[in-house]
Design a protein around this motif. Structure first.
Motif: not given
Length: 127
Positions: A8-13, A48-57
């Motif tokens: 599990l990998i998490t990222f927050e913004r 698609l800006l929200t969708a950058t979260l998983p693409t960042k990971v």
């Protein structure tokens, strides 16, 4: 970092008005809801800006995406903090210089409400 099934990998913004403005410049997506604040002074973040979260990971782990699927549940607003959790579903060596990866993800706002879920698959070029 070596990935394995079940990781599990998490990222927050926290998204800002400036994020929306920059995304408008890049994407041309200037829908009225992105440029006009609501009664609370918030703007709606582009999907698609929200969708950058998983693409960042994915980018952190050098994933070259082949497929990406998104399901949006509710809007994200400026000032919202979104936490994205990516789960590695499949990871296997395909050739000596590449591995295949499949992952699912779930994004929730600061109130624990789901805003986005989906999955992606691709390859990682090993050095």
């Amino acid at each position: 970092m070596s990935l394995k099934v079940g990781d599990l990998i998490t990222f927050e913004r926290t998204f800002t008005k400036r994020d929306v403005e920059l995304f408008i410049e890049i994407s041309g997506d200037e829908g009225i809801h992105h440029v006009t604040p609501d009664e609370q002074g918030r703007r709606v973040i582009q999907g698609l800006l929200t969708a950058t979260l998983p693409t960042k990971v994915g980018g952190d782990h050098n994933v070259l995406a082949r497929t990406m699927n998104f399901e949006f549940f509710r809007p994200v607003f400026t000032g919202d903090t979104i936490r994205c959790e990516v789960k590695i579903e499949k990871y296997e060596r395909q050739e000596k210089n590449r591995s295949g990866i499949t992952a699912s993800f779930l994004c929730e706002n600061q109130n624990g409400k789901e805003v986005l879920q989906g999955n992606f698959s691709g390859v990682i070029l090993n050095s």
